[in-house]
Design a protein around this motif. Structure first.
Motif, PDB file in Angstrom:
ATOM      1  N   GLN A 241       6.604  -9.681  -1.668  1.00  0.00           N
ATOM      2  CA  GLN A 241       6.683  -9.252  -3.062  1.00  0.00           C
ATOM      3  C   GLN A 241       5.297  -9.234  -3.709  1.00  0.00           C
ATOM      4  O   GLN A 241       4.959  -8.305  -4.460  1.00  0.00           O
ATOM      5  CB  GLN A 241       7.607 -10.188  -3.845  1.00  0.00           C
TER       6      GLN A 241
ATOM      7  N   ARG B 164       3.214  -6.234  -2.195  1.00  0.00           N
ATOM      8  CA  ARG B 164       3.685  -4.947  -2.709  1.00  0.00           C
ATOM      9  C   ARG B 164       3.279  -4.757  -4.169  1.00  0.00           C
ATOM     10  O   ARG B 164       2.994  -3.634  -4.609  1.00  0.00           O
ATOM     11  CB  ARG B 164       5.202  -4.855  -2.552  1.00  0.00           C
TER      12      ARG B 164
ATOM     13  N   LYS C 253       2.181  -0.364  -3.192  1.00  0.00           N
ATOM     14  CA  LYS C 253       2.681   0.516  -2.147  1.00  0.00           C
ATOM     15  C   LYS C 253       3.787  -0.196  -1.380  1.00  0.00           C
ATOM     16  O   LYS C 253       3.902  -1.429  -1.421  1.00  0.00           O
ATOM     17  CB  LYS C 253       1.553   0.942  -1.206  1.00  0.00           C
ATOM     18  N   SER C 254       4.579   0.570  -0.679  1.00  0.00           N
ATOM     19  CA  SER C 254       5.655   0.009   0.136  1.00  0.00           C
ATOM     20  C   SER C 254       5.070  -0.569   1.412  1.00  0.00           C
ATOM     21  O   SER C 254       4.321   0.106   2.136  1.00  0.00           O
ATOM     22  CB  SER C 254       6.677   1.095   0.468  1.00  0.00           C
TER      23      SER C 254
ATOM     24  N   PRO D   8       6.027  -2.555   4.991  1.00  0.00           N
ATOM     25  CA  PRO D   8       7.162  -2.876   5.864  1.00  0.00           C
ATOM     26  C   PRO D   8       7.260  -4.376   6.153  1.00  0.00           C
ATOM     27  O   PRO D   8       6.308  -5.131   5.927  1.00  0.00           O
ATOM     28  CB  PRO D   8       6.860  -2.097   7.141  1.00  0.00           C
TER      29      PRO D   8
END
Length: 447
Positions: free
Chosen positions: A342, A345, A350-351, A353
């Motif tokens: 968290q 990000r 950005k996302s 993985p």
């Protein structure tokens, strides 16, 4: 011939207690003595028996080395190099090296504990690594993807980073800390910060910059709380220069040696098949301008930076210091992992993985270490009469005046506490002390 015995620490303590008690005044052997719990407390309080039963299991040897960390292994190697072979090394954990522990997992190499060789030619550890051809090349500054961002991912004021570096460098200059000898190390940095920080900046940025400075000082000095460190003791620390790293892991040192209120800082390490941040090693600094995290995530305020792991292109790590570190240790591993994702990000916007590699250390919860580093004398400790680290190395004598316990460890070194080379030097120091005792009184038992 020397022997290595992996034992639970309760048994280690029991055997050591028997060895010490065996050297006390005549008649002691007939006394039952107090239970071990009254002698040592947790974690040894589950060991049943009395002095008599412990003594019945004791083995007479010239030297017992308690603990297979760097100081203990150096003591052992020095003893063996000088022909002392009637030695037992007792280790409670299932590995050797203590706070030097290299992890190799799924093609990833990370360090749970010690990571750097602090200094060049003046550091004997650097010379040893050079001899072993085990030094890794140093990356130039421009090889890093250097960023300063806020917790919301916006560009941060780079002055916070540069000012922190400037003040930390200033603290290493001769005589600068002297006027603060009656105060804490934190008082020095807060005073200099207030005198140096540019006045036109907002109060929010000033608070964020001071918070960042506090985290960086605690990281660099290895302290839990900069207001608890005695400035006089911090000023004794001897700098050896730039930092270097081991090519194939810090446990190269352990292999070599086997050729025969700690403060708490923890690491959180995450890896992916490929670096999502780009081709350069990441060096990400976070300025906390708002403190809006839920309470169970507040340990993240102790994170000042996230950076790539040495020679691991797709692995990053962060240090968590002090009470934030203890709070992190109390959380389930899955929760720590979720919190870290968290945060990442949020700050990079950005996302990201799910990682394929994840580790976190828990040095403060480990009953055999009770912390990681460093061992600067506290303000309260100085007031109580602890002025030099070598006071902690005072040998323990029995009632007949014989040395029965000698103390090694980086915490007993006056100018290199908190370092691996300090641990090595004290291990050698105590080994030479024991050798001298054995030569002057061959019947002595020293542990």
């Amino acid at each position: 011939m020397w022997r290595l015995i992996h034992l639970g620490t309760a048994i280690v303590a029991g055997l050591l207690h028997a060895i010490i008690m065996d050297q006390t005044a005549p008649g002691a052997a007939t006394s039952a003595g107090p239970p071990l719990a009254q002698v040592t407390g947790h974690p040894c309080d589950q060991l049943a028996g009395t002095y008599h039963t412990w003594l019945s299991r004791a083995v007479a040897v010239d030297v017992v080395v308690v603990g297979g960390g760097v100081a203990g292994l150096t003591t052992l190697k020095t003893l063996l190099d000088h022909g002392v072979e009637d030695v037992i090394l007792l280790e409670a954990q299932d590995y050797l090296g203590g706070r030097v522990r290299t992890i190799r997992q799924d093609g990833v190499l990370v360090e749970e504990g010690a990571e750097w060789i602090h200094g060049g030619q003046d550091n004997p550890l650097y010379k040893l690594a050079s001899t072993l051809n085990a030094l890794s090349p140093v990356l130039p500054d421009n090889a890093w993807d250097w960023r300063v961002v806020t917790e919301a991912g916006r560009p941060g004021d780079q002055q916070a980073y540069h000012l922190a570096k400037k003040l930390i460098d200033l603290s290493e200059e001769d005589g600068v800390l002297t006027p603060y000898y009656n105060a804490s190390l934190g008082h020095f940095f807060i005073d200099k910060f207030n005198k140096t920080f540019r006045s036109q900046s907002t109060s929010v940025m000033k608070r964020a910059s001071l918070h960042y400075l506090e985290k960086m000082v605690n990281l660099v000095f290895g302290t839990s709380d900069w207001l608890q460190v005695a400035t006089r003791d911090a000023d004794r620390f001897q700098e050896y220069g730039d930092d270097f790293q081991w090519k194939q892991g810090y446990d190269t040192l352990v292999t070599h040696l086997m050729g025969v209120r700690l403060a708490v800082a923890n690491k959180v390490q995450m890896g992916w098949p490929a670096p999502w941040w780009g081709s350069k090693p990441l060096d990400l600094h976070i300025l906390w301008t708002t403190f809006d995290l839920p309470h169970n995530m507040s340990w993240l305020y102790g994170v000042a930076g996230i950076f790539s792991v040495h020679q691991q292109a797709a692995v990053v790590q962060l240090f968590v210091i002090g009470e934030s570190s203890r709070d992190m240790e109390a959380l389930p591993e899955a929760t720590v992992k979720s919190h870290m994702l968290q945060l990442l990000r949020r700050v990079v916007k950005k996302s990201i993985p799910e990682p394929t590699f994840f580790r976190r250390t828990r040095w403060g919860s480990n009953p055999w270490t009770r912390g990681s580093y460093s061992t600067f004398i506290t303000v309260d400790g100085e007031k109580a009469g602890l002025h030099h680290h070598n006071q902690l190395a005072t040998p323990l004598l029995n009632s007949r005046g014989k040395t029965v316990v000698s103390w090694a460890g980086e915490h007993t070194h006056n100018t290199r506490c908190s370092t691996v080379d300090g641990a090595m030097k004290t291990g050698q120091r105590e080994a030479l002390r024991i050798i001298s005792l054995l030569q002057s009184s061959p019947s002595s038992v020293v542990s």
